[in-house]
Design an enzyme around this catalytic site. Structure first.
Site, PDB file in Angstrom:
ATOM      1  NE  ARG A  62      -3.966   1.773   2.459  1.00 56.37           N
ATOM      2  CZ  ARG A  62      -4.061   2.388   3.641  1.00 56.37           C
ATOM      3  NH1 ARG A  62      -3.350   1.978   4.674  1.00 56.37           N
ATOM      4  NH2 ARG A  62      -4.882   3.398   3.788  1.00 56.37           N
ATOM      5  CG  HIS A  66      -1.261   5.282  -0.166  1.00 57.76           C
ATOM      6  ND1 HIS A  66      -1.902   5.742   0.965  1.00 57.76           N
ATOM      7  CD2 HIS A  66      -2.102   4.375  -0.722  1.00 57.76           C
ATOM      8  CE1 HIS A  66      -3.085   5.141   1.090  1.00 57.76           C
ATOM      9  NE2 HIS A  66      -3.220   4.303   0.080  1.00 57.76           N
ATOM     10  CG  ASP A  67       6.267   7.170  -3.225  1.00 54.40           C
ATOM     11  OD1 ASP A  67       6.226   8.403  -2.975  1.00 54.40           O
ATOM     12  OD2 ASP A  67       7.217   6.636  -3.825  1.00 54.40           O
ATOM     13  CB  VAL A  70       0.989  11.705  -4.057  1.00 49.60           C
ATOM     14  CG1 VAL A  70       1.139  13.188  -3.727  1.00 49.60           C
ATOM     15  CG2 VAL A  70      -0.395  11.204  -3.657  1.00 49.60           C
ATOM     16  N   GLY A  72       4.335  10.919  -8.381  1.00 47.92           N
ATOM     17  CA  GLY A  72       5.085   9.796  -8.959  1.00 47.92           C
ATOM     18  C   GLY A  72       5.816   8.985  -7.903  1.00 47.92           C
ATOM     19  CG  ASP A  74       8.612  11.469  -5.709  1.00 51.72           C
ATOM     20  OD1 ASP A  74       7.769  10.927  -4.935  1.00 51.72           O
ATOM     21  OD2 ASP A  74       8.626  12.688  -5.927  1.00 51.72           O
ATOM     22  CB  SER A  76       7.092  12.565  -2.378  1.00 53.21           C
ATOM     23  OG  SER A  76       6.098  11.780  -3.031  1.00 53.21           O
ATOM     24  CG  ASN A  91      -0.474   8.864   2.804  1.00 57.07           C
ATOM     25  OD1 ASN A  91      -0.893   7.880   2.196  1.00 57.07           O
ATOM     26  ND2 ASN A  91      -0.010   9.953   2.194  1.00 57.07           N
ATOM     27  CG  HIS A 187      -8.091  -4.033  -1.527  1.00 52.81           C
ATOM     28  ND1 HIS A 187      -9.193  -3.250  -1.760  1.00 52.81           N
ATOM     29  CD2 HIS A 187      -7.088  -3.172  -1.262  1.00 52.81           C
ATOM     30  CE1 HIS A 187      -8.869  -1.967  -1.633  1.00 52.81           C
ATOM     31  NE2 HIS A 187      -7.590  -1.889  -1.342  1.00 52.81           N
ATOM     32  CG  ASP A 240      -9.141 -12.396   0.119  1.00 53.11           C
ATOM     33  OD1 ASP A 240     -10.292 -12.881   0.005  1.00 53.11           O
ATOM     34  OD2 ASP A 240      -8.127 -12.901  -0.395  1.00 53.11           O
TER      35      ASP A 240
END
Ligand SMILES: *[C@@H]1O[C@H](CO)[C@@H](O)[C@H](O)[C@H]1NC(C)=O
Ligand SMILES: *[C@@H]1O[C@H](CO)[C@@H](O)[C@H](O)[C@H]1NC(C)=O
Length: 319
Positions: A62, A66-67, A70, A72, A74, A76, A91, A187, A240
């Protein structure tokens, strides 16, 4: 003259879109001469943490997602501080930062200033899938770490999004409808907070009743796990049912049977554009191979390569 100018302009903007969306310059084996141990160091680190807590696998998968969505892929997301991406509401519940930091420490000892945190995230996500029983894929590397991280830029697909909204968010990053269903298939491992489910159980769309798409024989189980006014923010539900730590196609079977947990999961079966993919994956088809392919596509979103960005010394801080 004017024509030529507009043509150049069009090509330039196409180029920009292309590099932002698809990424360019990553390749398998990028560190083969500069840090040949990178893959085994990341894998053994992930393995040692998963040995004590297998649920971290879903956290690491995940985290990469999530990286990438947003700014790309990288890293961040990893930056500590006030109003960084990490502090944005979607996050807050992310887990496994210590795994990335642990791998980075060992990589800095083996090959200082060489391996980006963004690449560690991509490798750790792959290793998490494999160690949960999924098929492996080759991870192109050569990403560099970004220099910007702002909570205000975090606009991720959400659990209440319609399929149309999800498709729009994925296609803006170069991912098609099949990629969407395939990646949401992640998931197959992990859990979610009862908080994100309570309106589906107790007051769906203002009806004061449950979401009618929930399998009626599953509903009492969900209500037992997530009682009304019963600490919804701390209790969690497996995404699941019955197979929450195993990377397999059981998730798609559950969605078919009205046992999707989030509204966005169950909507994949209601919507005619996503239903055929759920159907074929539930029958076992090519999910494992497709997942790796879609992860490579996702892993190339907005990557910084060459002299862009930097190689962080510490994943949680800019140099
Ligand atoms: C929610 O309710 C509104 C009107 O009451 C209806 O138009 C809409 O289709 C409902 N949404 C869902 C997801 O059932
Ligand atoms: C999921 O499956 C298990 C059986 O493995 C069952 O005991 C549990 O209550 C189920 N329900 C939910 C909502 O997770």
């Amino acid at each position: 003259m004017e024509c030529g100018f507009y043509l150049v302009l069009a090509l330039v903007s196409l180029g920009v879109v292309n590099s932002v969306v698809h990424g360019q310059g990553t390749r398998v084996g990028f560190y083969s001469s500069t840090c040949p141990g990178v893959e085994s160091i990341v894998r053994s680190t992930v393995q040692s943490h998963l040995n004590s807590d297998l649920t971290l696998a879903a956290g690491l998968l995940r985290m990469h997602f999530h990286d990438c969505f947003v700014h790309g892929c990288d890293a961040s997301l990893l930056i500590d501080g006030t109003n960084t991406e990490k502090t944005a509401p979607p996050n807050i519940g992310l887990r496994g930062f210590e795994v990335i930091d642990h791998a980075k420490t060992q990589l800095e000892a083996a090959c200082p200033n060489v391996v980006s945190c963004a690449d560690i995230l991509a490798l750790a996500a792959r290793d998490s899938v494999v160690l949960s029983g999924g098929a492996s894929w080759q991870v192109p590397t050569g990403r560099r770490d970004g220099l910007v991280s702002s909570a205000f830029d975090v606009k991720l697909p959400g659990p209440g999004d319609s399929v149309d909204v999800q498709k729009h968010k994925f296609s803006a990053l170069g991912l098609n409808t099949k990629d969407l269903v395939t990646l949401v298939g992640g998931h197959t491992i992990g859990t979610t907070s009862c908080q994100l489910l309570s309106s589906r159980l107790y007051n769906f769309n203002g009806t004061n009743g449950p979401d009618p798409t929930i399998d009626p024989s599953f509903l009492p189980q969900l209500k037992a796990l997530c009682p009304q006014n019963g600490g919804a923010s701390t209790k969690r539900v497996p995404l699941d049912n019955g197979s929450q730590t195993k990377f397999d196609t059981s998730y798609f079977n559950n969605v078919r049977r009205g046992r999707g947990i989030l509204q966005s999961d169950q909507a994949l079966w209601t919507d005619p554009s996503t239903k055929p993919f759920v159907q074929s994956y539930s029958l076992g088809s090519t999910f494992n191979v497709d997942f790796g392919n879609s992860m490579v596509k996702m892993g190339n979103i907005g990557v910084k390569t060459g002299s862009d960005g930097e190689i962080r010394k510490k994943c949680s801080a800019f140099n």
